[in-house]
Design a protein around this motif. Structure first.
Motif, short mmCIF file in Angstrom:
data_model
loop_
_atom_site.label_atom_id
_atom_site.label_comp_id
_atom_site.label_asym_id
_atom_site.label_seq_id
_atom_site.Cartn_x
_atom_site.Cartn_y
_atom_site.Cartn_z
N HIS B 15 0.81 -1.21 0.00
CA HIS B 15 0.00 0.00 0.00
C HIS B 15 0.85 1.27 0.00
CE1 HIS B 15 -3.12 -2.86 1.06
NE2 HIS B 15 -4.00 -1.94 0.77
N GLN B 16 2.16 1.14 -0.06
CA GLN B 16 2.99 2.34 -0.03
C GLN B 16 3.48 2.75 -1.41
OE1 GLN B 16 2.76 3.67 2.94
NE2 GLN B 16 1.72 1.75 3.48
N ALA B 77 -3.64 9.07 7.84
CA ALA B 77 -3.48 10.35 7.17
C ALA B 77 -3.15 10.18 5.69
CB ALA B 77 -2.37 11.15 7.85
N LEU B 78 -2.44 9.13 5.38
CA LEU B 78 -2.05 8.92 3.99
C LEU B 78 -3.23 8.46 3.14
CD1 LEU B 78 1.47 7.25 3.94
CD2 LEU B 78 0.74 9.31 2.73
N HIS B 79 -3.87 7.42 3.55
CA HIS B 79 -5.04 6.93 2.80
C HIS B 79 -6.07 6.42 3.80
CE1 HIS B 79 -2.11 3.70 3.11
NE2 HIS B 79 -1.43 4.24 2.15
N PRO B 80 -6.96 7.31 4.17
CA PRO B 80 -7.92 6.96 5.23
C PRO B 80 -8.94 5.90 4.83
CG PRO B 80 -8.42 9.10 4.28
CD PRO B 80 -7.13 8.69 3.70
N ASP B 81 -9.07 5.65 3.53
CA ASP B 81 -10.09 4.68 3.10
C ASP B 81 -9.55 3.26 3.00
OD1 ASP B 81 -11.80 6.78 2.95
OD2 ASP B 81 -11.40 7.17 0.83
N ALA B 130 5.39 12.58 4.38
CA ALA B 130 4.71 11.34 3.97
C ALA B 130 5.72 10.23 3.76
CB ALA B 130 3.90 11.58 2.71
N LYS B 134 6.02 6.72 5.78
CA LYS B 134 6.04 5.40 5.15
C LYS B 134 7.25 4.60 5.65
CE LYS B 134 3.73 6.65 0.82
NZ LYS B 134 3.83 6.69 -0.63
#
Lengths: 1096, 164
Positions: B15-16, B77-81, B130, B134
């Motif tokens: 996911h990064q 914060a990076l991808h809340p979903d 960011a 990561k």
């Protein structure tokens, strides 16, 4: 400059005058020398006077003039400068002088050195056009940087206060990068001087983060004063100022978390003291751009939109990685499908579609603000309010006394912003919520009151509600009602025109007036209306019982829409002119009653009762009017229906009644009935009880004068089927050429349709071997009889053969097809006359043939004899056959045809005849005889060599005289040559040995000898005595089974006889093809058949 | 637990984005000073007394429970979903916290001194960009896997030792 031009005026004129006269090269040379001379004179003159007057200004208020001092003038020399064209003003100055600006025009300037002996004064012509405007070098007040945005901020003062009037100024700014000062930006910037000192700002955003390298900035200006006619020049560059990232030992990558527009370019650098080995964006490696020190950068062009986690840019050093994340996306799309409405006039809900995704999430996602311009209020979008990925919504509280709202929805992210507007009258955008708490209450059996709850502040508007009314097996009915909104939010309305005792299902939805949107349907509410008196009496019919004494009254249950409630019981009464009687109350499930009536005509009345009361009576007359002219008709339905028609009869004053029943039922026949108004002459009978293949009786009654008359009687099927069984048939009579068959009718229940005929098949055949198949395929050996006369029950089949088995098959068929078959095997009787004739005729023919043959044989006996039985020549008359006595000497006894093993003897018959002799009656098999014919033909003389060898038959020898008398001595003729092959000579030798092969062997008894092996050639001659059958053996090919040749599988020679047999065997009919051994196929034993037959 | 840790690391890296999700991605140079150390040689670790190792392990997993919370916040914060990754991080955090509690119970049972359970996590280096988040999450999950392996082995030894 000015003095030079001044001094050059005269020489130039001189040159011009001389150029006219001198045209040759000499003249040019002379002119050049003269010119050099004059120049030298001038220079020497200039050196002694002030020269090269030059005037500049930087503010147009003072001209700063300077000149070159005469040679020899010391520092601090003073000059008197006078401007002649003015009011002769003179200034006592040193080398330079600052003059006030002169008006346009030429001015004579006299510069006179003071206290300098040997120097002369100089005169200059000064004009504004010869003055240069060179602005003062600008000075940068401040240079700052916003590293987060990579922006440089430059600040400087234009010093406009020193300028007397407005002027345009062009500033040129240069930006240098890195320590080697590469120019990365050179830009001009225009301002206006307004007589005041003004500080100007200039911002510049670098494509490379400012942290990546040192940046220098310099500035100069150019004053474009329209009133100044002199030369305008750029100022000098200001001192450079620089911006740099404070030195840090840590490695850093710039920019961090940058949000940029997808498709744009970006430069990312790594500020480090380590050596960067590689750089990559995502999985793509990029070339390094080396900056100062170990710093590097990469240029990313046309970057793609990032995933949710951004695009990673990574710099790799020896044992570590450094990087940053770039978020490439798009500015927000214009909010689409913005819609604002209210559920309850308390709160406005605005929904919209965000449009194209921005590829930016989390803190970089789009923020929305809903602003209402009339009230100035706004609400901000909270990400938690997202109802789905494609629809956003915001709630806005309705303001009292405000119906019209002007909404602006602003969408904004780090890359831009957009907006969408909407003007709404919120009272026209009411989308009510779902009505709840639906209840029903009785008013009467046909009306109820419905109530429900609809939340909302609708006091100022009207509600349009829709009530859906449905009942079982019926279409939905929609009724609209308009209700004024109430504060309590509870509403009720009356629903009438309902049916009694009916289960209704109600549901409600509402909208507002004017219409915008319906609410969702409420939950269903079921309600049973109360009962009412039955609206009609039951449908009745009557049938007389089978014995004709009782009248059975039938009635149908009332349909629900006529019963108006639950029918509890029925009352049946009957009345005549004289009296009226009633039966006791009949409970509901029973729908018939039996009445014992006398001969009077009665009117029977039936009344249905429910809890609300009794129905009107249904009346029916008992009288049945006879009809003599009545025929039974047939009909077949279509589908599951039967169409019945009848002629219009004006006498029929009341209903027609069609009743039907299953014809197979016994007793009163009634399944159902149907009443038809008197003006109709046809009806379609439908019933779920109808079944295909079942015969129904339909009776059409007409009602006249209070009595019913049977008008038509019809039998029919709703659908015909093929018979279920085959007709049962028997053979009534059988003769030699015919069969009489008789069959029974098929019962109606199994016929399953109207009988159309029978098919009768017959063919020859035995049981288990004959099977009539494929009757329709037209087999030629099957005979078919189609019997269409359904009354016919017998069939005689004629023209049959006697004493023959026949296979009979019978099938019935209806309009729907063939039924199954029933078969039988019948054998016809024997035909005795024919048999007698069949015997007598062959016998008679045989007798006649015999007689004719006898006669013919008798008449042709001579010819037959000569042909078939020619005379055999007598060997005694042949000298050649005189055997020597010594041949048979030594034999102890004379034995005829004693066959001992011996060497074959050859008998050669010599005749003087020209044709070859035939020795057909000689029972000798000679190996020589097997020679080919051509070898015989090759002999010049007519002779036959016969080899003879009697077999060893000891048993026969023990009883030699048993068959002597009749000449029936049995001799076995074998293939002597093959049998005694070891002793036999080659054929060539045989032919050349006249002793061994010549001579006739007389009939004599051969002595018993030892084995053949013991015999020598001489003995053979002795042992050949005895009888020697005469035959033309050279045409025979005989091989003994025991002969070596017989074992040859390839040999086609057939052997005859046996060495152990004493029977004489010989071919009677030699093969026709004498060359072919195959012809030796058989023979029989026939003792001396041709013996003593003289050869012709 | 080891398999779940491995799965968590794979899910996290996937996911990064690249180069984190490259199959051969590894950056041993990345480290976080606030994390429990992973550089102790095995011989030294194995030579420590059980009580010391218990204490170190308990402290490590308590620290990891807080660092995993930090990683979860960073990813939020990076991808809340991204509910899959967030739920796996939350699950790992709870397991680390649970294991630390269990180890504290064992230490109490063995009369060993236990550190305070709610010692707060200090400032975590590696920055707040960011990319640094990561990397920080990667280091936390990577070292968490190391300590998970170490703890499973160590607890197995303890179980064998005390069950005899």
């Amino acid at each position: 400059m000015m003095d030079i031009s001044l001094c050059l005026k005269r020489p130039s004129r001189l040159v011009d005058s001389k150029r006219v006269r001198m045209a040759s090269g000499f003249q040019w040379l002379l002119f050049t020398v003269l010119l050099l001379y004059l120049t030298d004179q001038v220079n020497s003159q200039k050196k002694r006077t002030p020269h090269d007057l030059k005037c500049v200004t930087n503010n147009l208020q003072v001209w700063d003039c300077s000149w070159r001092a005469p040679s020899g003038a010391g520092r601090g020399a003073a000059y008197e400068v006078c401007i002649e064209n003015r009011s002769h003003s003179c200034y006592r100055l040193e080398k330079n002088t600052k003059l006030p600006p002169l008006f346009p025009g030429d001015y004579e300037i006299t510069v006179n050195p003071l206290y300098e002996s040997g120097s002369s004064k100089s005169k200059f012509i000064l004009n504004e056009k010869n003055v240069s405007l060179i602005p003062e070098t600008p000075e940068i007040l401040n240079l700052s940087a916003d590293f987060s945005t990579s922006t440089l901020h430059l600040k400087w003062n234009d010093k406009g206060s020193v300028f007397p009037h407005y002027s345009n100024v062009i500033w040129e700014i240069k930006v240098l990068r890195k320590k080697n000062m590469e120019i990365v930006k050179l830009v001009t910037y225009s301002t206006t001087l307004n007589g005041k000192d003004t500080v100007h700002h200039w911002n510049w955003t670098s494509d490379m983060p400012l942290e990546c390298a040192i940046h220098y900035v310099g500035i100069r200006c150019y004053i474009d004063d329209p009133q100044f006619s002199g030369r305008k020049e750029w100022s000098d560059w200001s001192l450079l100022k620089n911006i740099s990232w404070p030195p840090d030992s840590q490695t850093r990558v710039f920019p961090q978390d940058k949000v940029i527009l997808a498709g744009s370019d970006i430069t990312v650098c790594c500020v480090t003291q380590e050596k960067v080995l590689s750089a990559q964006i995502g999985s793509t490696h990029c070339p390094l751009i080396h900056l100062d020190g170990e710093n590097v950068a990469i240029k990313i062009r046309n970057i793609s939109a990032s995933a949710s986690s951004g695009t990673n840019v990574v710099f790799s050093v020896e044992d570590n990685i450094f990087g940053t994340v770039v978020f490439a996306g798009y500015p927000p799309d214009i909010p689409q499908k913005l819609n604002c409405e209210t559920y309850d006039l308390k709160e406005i809900i605005c929904t919209w579609n965000p449009g194209r995704p921005t590829s930016l999430e989390g803190p970089r996602s789009t923020s929305y603000t809903l602003f209402e311009s009339f009230s100035g209020k706004y609400v901000r979008f909270n990400g938690d309010e997202v109802s789905s990925n494609e629809s956003y919504q915001l709630f806005f509280q309705i303001l009292s006394n405000q119906e019209i709202y002007n909404f602006t929805l602003n969408a904004q992210n780090l890359l831009g912003q957009t907006e969408s507007t909407l003007l709404v009258n919120i009272t026209e955008k009411v989308h009510p919520r779902i009505p709840t708490s639906v209840k029903a209450k009785d008013i009467n059996s046909t009306a109820v009151t419905l109530s429900w709850h609809l939340p909302g502040n609708f006091t100022k508007i009207k509600l349009l509600c829709q009530i859906e009314i449905s009942k079982t097996n019926s279409e939905h009915e929609l009724r609209n009602v308009i209700i004024r909104g109430v504060e309590s939010s509870n509403y009720l309305t009356t629903v009438d025109k309902l049916n009694p005792y009916t289960m209704y299902t109600f549901r409600i939805r509402c909208s507002t007036d004017p219409f915008w949107k319906w609410s969702k349907w409420s939950n269903e509410k079921q309600y049973l209306t109360t009962e009412a008196v039955p609206s009609k009496g039951p449908d009745t019919w009557r049938e007389w019982s089978s014995d004709g004494k009782n009248l059975i009254i039938y009635w149908k249950p009332l349909p629900i829409n006529e019963a108006n409630g639950k029918i509890l019981s029925y009352n049946v009464s009957y009345s005549s002119d004289e009296e009226t009687q009633s039966l006791s109350e009949i409970p509901d499930p029973q729908h018939k009653a039996e009445l014992q009536l006398d001969k009077n005509d009665y009117i029977i009345s039936v009344v249905a009762k429910n809890s609300a009361g009794s129905s009107p009576p249904s009346k029916i007359a008992s009288l049945e009017i006879p009809n003599d002219d009545l025929k039974i008709e047939q009909t077949v339905g279509i589908g599951n229906r039967i169409l019945l028609t009848w002629n219009y009869n004006p006498n029929m004053t009341c209903d027609y009644v069609i009743k039907w029943c299953n014809s197979s039922q016994s007793g009163p026949c009634l399944m159902d009935w149907k009443k038809v108004p008197p003006n109709i002459t046809e009806t379609v009978i439908e019933s779920d009880q109808f079944r295909p293949g079942v015969r129904y009786n339909f009776s059409v009654y007409g009602c006249r004068n209070q009595g019913y008359q049977l008008l038509r009687s019809i039998i029919g099927y709703v659908e015909e089927l093929a018979p279920a069984v085959a007709p049962d048939f028997t053979v009534e009579d059988t003769s030699a050429d015919s069969i009489l068959v008789k069959w029974e009718e098929i019962p109606v229940e199994e016929l399953r349709g109207f009988l159309r005929g029978y098919l009768f098949y017959f063919e020859k055949g035995e049981r288990d071997t004959s099977k009539i198949m494929g009757l329709e395929s037209g087999r030629f050996d099957i005979k078919v009889k189609n019997i269409t006369d359904i009354s016919q029950k017998t069939l005689r089949i004629a023209d049959l053969q006697g004493k023959t088995s026949y296979h009979l098959v019978l099938r019935a068929y209806t309009g729907a097809g063939m039924g199954p078959e029933r078969s039988m095997f019948v054998v016809t009787k024997e035909n005795s006359e024919g048999l007698i004739i069949a015997i007598l005729i062959p016998v008679a023919v045989a007798v006649i043939i015999g007689v004719v043959t006898s006669i013919l044989c008798y008449r042709k006996r001579e010819w037959i004899k000569e042909t078939f039985y020619p005379d055999i020549p007598n060997p005694e008359n042949c000298k050649a056959l005189q055997f020597q006595k010594s041949v048979c000497e030594g034999n102890s006894g004379l034995k005829t045809l004693e066959m001992n093993p011996c060497t074959p003897n050859n008998v050669e018959v010599l005749e003087t005849r020209s044709v070859a002799p035939k020795i057909e009656d000689t029972e000798i098999i000679s190996p020589v005889a097997e020679r080919p014919e051509d070898s015989c033909d090759a002999e010049p003389e007519n002779h036959v060599v016969v080899s003879y060898c009697p077999p060893v038959i000891e048993e026969e020898l023990a009883n030699p005289g048993a068959e002597e008398g009749g000449g029936a001595s049995q001799v076995i003729y074998i293939d002597v040559q093959s049998m005694y092959q070891p002793q036999a000579k080659p054929e060539e030798e045989l032919d050349s040995d006249p002793v061994g092969g010549a001579g006739y062997k007389p009939q004599m008894h051969l002595p018993v000898t030892s084995t053949v092996d013991d015999l020598d050639a001489d003995d053979d001659l002795d042992k050949t005595a005895g009888y020697r059958p005469q035959a033309n053996v050279n045409t025979w090919n005989l091989v003994s089974p025991d002969s070596p040749r017989s074992t040859d599988s390839s040999s086609e020679i057939v052997s005859f006889g046996s060495p152990c047999s004493i029977n004489s065997r010989q071919f009677l009919i030699p093969p026709k093809d004498e060359d072919s051994p195959k012809s030796s196929g058989g023979g029989w034993s026939f003792t001396n058949f041709f013996q003593n037959k003289p050869k012709d | 637990m080891q398999m779940q840790t491995s799965t968590l690391l794979q899910t996290y890296l996937q996911h990064q984005g690249s180069p984190f999700n490259d199959p051969r991605f590894s950056s041993p140079g990345l480290s976080l000073t606030t994390l429990p150390p992973t550089d102790m040689p095995f011989e030294i670790w194995h030579g420590l007394e059980d009580g010391v190792r218990l204490s170190l392990t308990q402290e490590a997993f308590w620290s990891f429970s807080q660092h995993l919370q930090l990683a979860e916040t960073d990813q939020m914060a990076l991808h809340p979903d991204d509910f899959i990754l967030l739920s796996q991080l939350e699950e790992a955090r709870l397991k680390a916290k649970g294991l630390a509690g269990n180890l504290a119970g064992i230490m109490t049972a063995l009369d060993l001194p236990t550190p305070p359970a709610n010692s707060p996590l200090g400032t975590v280096p590696l920055g707040d960009s960011a990319f640094q988040r990561k990397c920080r999450g990667y280091v936390i999950i990577r070292d968490y896997g190391f300590w998970t392996d170490r703890a499973v082995t160590f607890l197995g030894e303890l179980k064998t030792k005390y069950s005899e």
